[in-house]
Design a protein around this motif. Sequence first.
Motif, PDB file in Angstrom:
ATOM      1  N   SER A 267      53.107   0.175 -20.196  1.00 22.98           N
ATOM      2  CA  SER A 267      53.336  -0.368 -18.852  1.00 22.98           C
ATOM      3  C   SER A 267      53.613  -1.860 -18.904  1.00 22.98           C
ATOM      4  CB  SER A 267      52.123  -0.096 -17.953  1.00 22.98           C
ATOM      5  OG  SER A 267      51.919   1.283 -17.785  1.00 22.98           O
ATOM      6  N   ASN A 268      52.927  -2.565 -19.812  1.00 19.26           N
ATOM      7  CA  ASN A 268      53.180  -3.999 -19.968  1.00 19.26           C
ATOM      8  C   ASN A 268      54.625  -4.262 -20.382  1.00 19.26           C
ATOM      9  OD1 ASN A 268      50.624  -6.094 -20.050  1.00 19.26           O
ATOM     10  ND2 ASN A 268      49.982  -3.966 -20.313  1.00 19.26           N
ATOM     11  N   ILE A 269      55.102  -3.460 -21.334  1.00 17.20           N
ATOM     12  CA  ILE A 269      56.487  -3.621 -21.800  1.00 17.20           C
ATOM     13  C   ILE A 269      57.458  -3.261 -20.679  1.00 17.20           C
ATOM     14  CG2 ILE A 269      58.202  -2.790 -23.465  1.00 17.20           C
ATOM     15  CD1 ILE A 269      55.863  -2.291 -25.401  1.00 17.20           C
ATOM     16  N   PHE A 270      57.174  -2.156 -19.975  1.00 22.73           N
ATOM     17  CA  PHE A 270      58.062  -1.679 -18.906  1.00 22.73           C
ATOM     18  C   PHE A 270      58.160  -2.694 -17.766  1.00 22.73           C
ATOM     19  CE2 PHE A 270      58.577   0.931 -14.964  1.00 22.73           C
ATOM     20  CZ  PHE A 270      59.898   1.295 -15.181  1.00 22.73           C
ATOM     21  N   ILE A 271      57.015  -3.243 -17.336  1.00 27.03           N
ATOM     22  CA  ILE A 271      57.020  -4.205 -16.231  1.00 27.03           C
ATOM     23  C   ILE A 271      57.689  -5.512 -16.654  1.00 27.03           C
ATOM     24  CG2 ILE A 271      55.509  -5.652 -14.789  1.00 27.03           C
ATOM     25  CD1 ILE A 271      53.650  -3.208 -14.565  1.00 27.03           C
ATOM     26  N   ALA A 272      57.458  -5.926 -17.889  1.00 30.66           N
ATOM     27  CA  ALA A 272      58.145  -7.123 -18.395  1.00 30.66           C
ATOM     28  C   ALA A 272      59.652  -6.912 -18.379  1.00 30.66           C
ATOM     29  CB  ALA A 272      57.670  -7.440 -19.808  1.00 30.66           C
TER      30      ALA A 272
ATOM     31  N   TYR B 264      26.415   0.120 -19.324  1.00 27.99           N
ATOM     32  CA  TYR B 264      27.065  -1.021 -18.646  1.00 27.99           C
ATOM     33  C   TYR B 264      28.366  -1.384 -19.355  1.00 27.99           C
ATOM     34  CZ  TYR B 264      27.412  -5.548 -16.234  1.00 27.99           C
ATOM     35  OH  TYR B 264      27.831  -6.603 -15.464  1.00 27.99           O
ATOM     36  N   ARG B 265      28.311  -1.443 -20.693  1.00 25.75           N
ATOM     37  CA  ARG B 265      29.495  -1.822 -21.472  1.00 25.75           C
ATOM     38  C   ARG B 265      30.622  -0.803 -21.293  1.00 25.75           C
ATOM     39  NH1 ARG B 265      25.885  -2.452 -25.759  1.00 25.75           N
ATOM     40  NH2 ARG B 265      26.956  -0.758 -26.865  1.00 25.75           N
ATOM     41  N   ASN B 266      30.273   0.467 -21.440  1.00 25.46           N
ATOM     42  CA  ASN B 266      31.299   1.509 -21.342  1.00 25.46           C
ATOM     43  C   ASN B 266      31.866   1.622 -19.925  1.00 25.46           C
ATOM     44  OD1 ASN B 266      30.961   2.103 -24.040  1.00 25.46           O
ATOM     45  ND2 ASN B 266      29.495   3.766 -23.676  1.00 25.46           N
ATOM     46  N   TYR B 267      30.974   1.532 -18.942  1.00 27.33           N
ATOM     47  CA  TYR B 267      31.415   1.682 -17.551  1.00 27.33           C
ATOM     48  C   TYR B 267      32.347   0.537 -17.142  1.00 27.33           C
ATOM     49  CZ  TYR B 267      31.228   2.538 -12.530  1.00 27.33           C
ATOM     50  OH  TYR B 267      31.566   2.800 -11.234  1.00 27.33           O
ATOM     51  N   SER B 268      31.972  -0.700 -17.524  1.00 26.13           N
ATOM     52  CA  SER B 268      32.810  -1.849 -17.155  1.00 26.13           C
ATOM     53  C   SER B 268      34.166  -1.788 -17.855  1.00 26.13           C
ATOM     54  CB  SER B 268      32.100  -3.161 -17.494  1.00 26.13           C
ATOM     55  OG  SER B 268      31.879  -3.274 -18.891  1.00 26.13           O
ATOM     56  N   GLN B 269      34.173  -1.305 -19.118  1.00 26.41           N
ATOM     57  CA  GLN B 269      35.436  -1.203 -19.850  1.00 26.41           C
ATOM     58  C   GLN B 269      36.347  -0.140 -19.225  1.00 26.41           C
ATOM     59  OE1 GLN B 269      34.968  -0.840 -24.053  1.00 26.41           O
ATOM     60  NE2 GLN B 269      37.148  -0.845 -24.484  1.00 26.41           N
ATOM     61  N   ASN B 270      35.770   1.009 -18.891  1.00 30.10           N
ATOM     62  CA  ASN B 270      36.560   2.074 -18.266  1.00 30.10           C
ATOM     63  C   ASN B 270      37.059   1.657 -16.879  1.00 30.10           C
ATOM     64  OD1 ASN B 270      36.166   3.716 -20.479  1.00 30.10           O
ATOM     65  ND2 ASN B 270      34.373   4.755 -19.615  1.00 30.10           N
ATOM     66  N   LEU B 271      36.221   0.919 -16.162  1.00 32.25           N
ATOM     67  CA  LEU B 271      36.608   0.441 -14.837  1.00 32.25           C
ATOM     68  C   LEU B 271      37.808  -0.504 -14.938  1.00 32.25           C
ATOM     69  CD1 LEU B 271      35.377   0.950 -12.000  1.00 32.25           C
ATOM     70  CD2 LEU B 271      34.221  -1.248 -12.210  1.00 32.25           C
ATOM     71  N   LEU B 272      37.780  -1.381 -15.947  1.00 28.75           N
ATOM     72  CA  LEU B 272      38.885  -2.312 -16.157  1.00 28.75           C
ATOM     73  C   LEU B 272      40.157  -1.574 -16.565  1.00 28.75           C
ATOM     74  CD1 LEU B 272      39.988  -5.163 -16.318  1.00 28.75           C
ATOM     75  CD2 LEU B 272      39.004  -5.366 -18.618  1.00 28.75           C
TER      76      LEU B 272
ATOM     77  N   VAL C 270      41.001   1.583 -15.768  1.00 27.13           N
ATOM     78  CA  VAL C 270      41.526   2.284 -14.586  1.00 27.13           C
ATOM     79  C   VAL C 270      42.176   1.290 -13.625  1.00 27.13           C
ATOM     80  CG1 VAL C 270      40.891   3.635 -12.549  1.00 27.13           C
ATOM     81  CG2 VAL C 270      39.896   4.191 -14.770  1.00 27.13           C
ATOM     82  N   GLY C 271      41.506   0.142 -13.413  1.00 32.32           N
ATOM     83  CA  GLY C 271      42.063  -0.870 -12.518  1.00 32.32           C
ATOM     84  C   GLY C 271      43.393  -1.409 -13.007  1.00 32.32           C
ATOM     85  N   SER C 272      43.513  -1.613 -14.307  1.00 34.22           N
ATOM     86  CA  SER C 272      44.763  -2.122 -14.881  1.00 34.22           C
ATOM     87  C   SER C 272      45.889  -1.102 -14.742  1.00 34.22           C
ATOM     88  CB  SER C 272      44.559  -2.473 -16.354  1.00 34.22           C
ATOM     89  OG  SER C 272      43.569  -3.468 -16.499  1.00 34.22           O
ATOM     90  N   LEU C 273      45.566   0.175 -14.941  1.00 41.47           N
ATOM     91  CA  LEU C 273      46.584   1.218 -14.792  1.00 41.47           C
ATOM     92  C   LEU C 273      47.062   1.322 -13.345  1.00 41.47           C
ATOM     93  CD1 LEU C 273      45.098   4.001 -17.102  1.00 41.47           C
ATOM     94  CD2 LEU C 273      47.202   2.720 -17.472  1.00 41.47           C
ATOM     95  N   PHE C 274      46.124   1.263 -12.398  1.00 44.52           N
ATOM     96  CA  PHE C 274      46.509   1.277 -10.981  1.00 44.52           C
ATOM     97  C   PHE C 274      47.354   0.045 -10.641  1.00 44.52           C
ATOM     98  CE2 PHE C 274      43.243   4.522  -9.800  1.00 44.52           C
ATOM     99  CZ  PHE C 274      44.084   5.337  -9.053  1.00 44.52           C
ATOM    100  N   ALA C 275      46.989  -1.081 -11.241  1.00 48.69           N
ATOM    101  CA  ALA C 275      47.765  -2.307 -11.008  1.00 48.69           C
ATOM    102  C   ALA C 275      49.194  -2.144 -11.525  1.00 48.69           C
ATOM    103  CB  ALA C 275      47.090  -3.496 -11.684  1.00 48.69           C
ATOM    104  N   ALA C 276      49.344  -1.473 -12.673  1.00 50.49           N
ATOM    105  CA  ALA C 276      50.682  -1.234 -13.231  1.00 50.49           C
ATOM    106  C   ALA C 276      51.527  -0.405 -12.275  1.00 50.49           C
ATOM    107  CB  ALA C 276      50.564  -0.524 -14.582  1.00 50.49           C
TER     108      ALA C 276
ATOM    109  N   ALA D 249      44.786  -8.851 -16.529  1.00 44.96           N
ATOM    110  CA  ALA D 249      43.815  -7.750 -16.622  1.00 44.96           C
ATOM    111  C   ALA D 249      44.040  -6.946 -17.900  1.00 44.96           C
ATOM    112  CB  ALA D 249      43.942  -6.852 -15.392  1.00 44.96           C
ATOM    113  N   SER D 250      45.292  -6.717 -18.262  1.00 47.56           N
ATOM    114  CA  SER D 250      45.601  -5.963 -19.487  1.00 47.56           C
ATOM    115  C   SER D 250      45.141  -6.724 -20.731  1.00 47.56           C
ATOM    116  CB  SER D 250      47.112  -5.696 -19.571  1.00 47.56           C
ATOM    117  OG  SER D 250      47.556  -4.954 -18.469  1.00 47.56           O
TER     118      SER D 250
END
Length: 725
Positions: free
Chosen positions: A16-21, A75-83, A85-91, A125-126
């Motif tokens: 997605s980073n490559i595609f949006i760029a 906490y570590r896993n949840y925050s990483q997964n949340l980030l 998912v948020g980055s994918l939605f942002a894409a 975010a990515s």
Amino acid sequence: MHIRLKRFAEQILFASNIFIAFLLLFENKLVIPPWLQTIGRMHPLILHFPIVILLLAMIMEFFRFRTENSANTFYRNYSQNLLLVGSLFAAVTVTMGLFLSREEGYSGETLIWHKWTGSALFFVASIIYFVRNKRWYKAPIAKSAALITVVALVLTGHYGAAITHGENFIFEPVSSQKEMAVVPLEKAEVFNDVIKPILEQKCVSCHNPEKMKGELVLTDPKSILKGGKTGKLFVPGNPQISLLLQRVHLSINDKKHMPPIGKTQLTTEEIALLSIWVKENATFNKKVMALPATDSLRVFAVARLKPASKEEEVYDFSAADEETVKKLNNDYRTVSEVARESPALSVNIYNRSAFNASQLDELEEVKKQIVSLNLNKMPVKDSDLKSVSKFENLRKLDLNFTDITAKGLKELTTLKYLESLTLSGTKMDFKDLQAVIPTFKNLKTISVWDTGIASSDLEKLQKANAKITFIGGFKDDGSKPLKLNLPQVKNSSTIFAQTIPLQLKHPIKGVELRFTTDGTEPDSIKSPVFDGKTVLTKNTTIKTKAYKSGWLSSDVATFDFFRSAYKPDSVNILFPLDRVHQAEGDKTFFNTKLGVIGANNPAWANNWAAVKENDMALVCEFKKPVPISSVGVHYMVEEDTGIFPPQLVEVWGGSNPKQLKLLTIFSAQLPSKGDKPSLKSVESNFKTETVTYLKIVAKPLNKMPKWHRDKDKKALLLIDEMFLN
């Protein structure tokens, strides 16, 4: 399974980073098909997901390195997964936004800021996601990254809201009240202080330089007069045939109704003000107090600018039961307090198809508390007014566009507190109205525009009832002929390959259109009448006027038609175009789209390509050789802003792109100081040459004239179309 899914999501994020760029780099070359436009329009629906998810992820990221959190696996896993998912939605949201931005009506500096802050938010975010588990990624970096992301999130949301609702959306209610309060009545202007605030509150959010729905901008007089994609916004002196009022009076469920459903609608008073303003020729510089004392526009404007005393009226009745009021609110009726802590109630009934008198009878429990009743556009009949008369403390009654008559008003004479009565758009008989009005003891204003009451009769009513202000002014008495608005061209484009049928139109039925093709102005006797049979075969300037018995003829409308027999199979631009004004890149010059005048109007940038530091040079290729004998260039001149014609145009041609020969050199006439902005074309004819490649070089003026304020500086060159024959 969980690990595989996560790795797959990470791969999608990287792609997605490559595609949006890629989309950002080649945005000007994007052509969005209809099915992708549909996906782009889902941008406002999806954008809330990344906002919420990324905000939560950044809060967790900020506190990630606290001892109790860094040691917590969940906490570590949840925050990483949340980030993730948020980055994918942002894409997804950024991609949709880029598709949406390519649609007509989106432009301007705010859009650019929204696009780049949104893209930056996604990239940041990515990057955080991919580096957050590196050894060097410590608490200070995590906190800084979280703060940067939140700032980008806020800025992106701010610019997005500005595009959707207007720049001053949040503070508009407060600022508009402040502005209204500080305008002295003797200095107030009709447009700036009365009409413009209405447009700003109800229309500008969709019709501004950043978001030009229908190519219409309502922020300044010049743009308002210009109109939009569907033509002029109004006909001065004639609200009945003005697009502005036609759209306002359409059913709210009609897709052409304005403001569209879901937006705050115009009030009856605002519609009346706009209508009277158009009726009185829609001037932009007249002062309120310069209008006659009895003028309807002045009466409305004064009431709006100088509202009644802010001292709250003291009522001799107690407040209604809150639960009762709550039960009376439903899908076709609202009942609410007139002011905080006030016992008085205001009732608004809507949904014409569902109306019946029982809706009034259901208000029996609060009949003493009702001081304002709005029945506008309801099928209210004379017999229903008996139910209205039960509201003994009624001060304001709106009956615009209902089915009542003057005889039915007798039922309301028992309302001893009634001060304001609106009857616009009803069938009022002068004699019946003349008989009933004196029986109202406390009436102060009555609106009777568009009722059939003649101006002379309105004067009689005003003279006989000096304590009442009569508001009229919608029916033309025939004493002053109205001027026809300009004819319009129906052809989707005025650029054609071989021949084109001339198509003219006028919004008023029965109008006769006369035209000329030799550059002279048409008249009502000698000039040919447009009959739809004229076919153009060469460059032609059409001048046309509209005529109709009982009307003043229109001004002359001028339309330029251009023949362009050949369209290249490919175009390669040799030097970069101006960074701001790139139009459609290499497609600009042969897309049959002509720009409009106005360097301060963002609409012109959509069709004009510009150069200043470089030559405008391009090479056209034809798969099959074509015989070329003339080349023309269409350009804009606006000397005040430094937009000048090309200093020189060179045309080269041949069968080998590396061995082209010079076919012609030509230049355009320079403007004089003070010349009005204009659209012009220049063409050069030469001996026919069969070519596979054609190179056109247009050079901007190297030094502006001595009389110009930017003398000796290089001029800006704007070209929107080239013609090959």
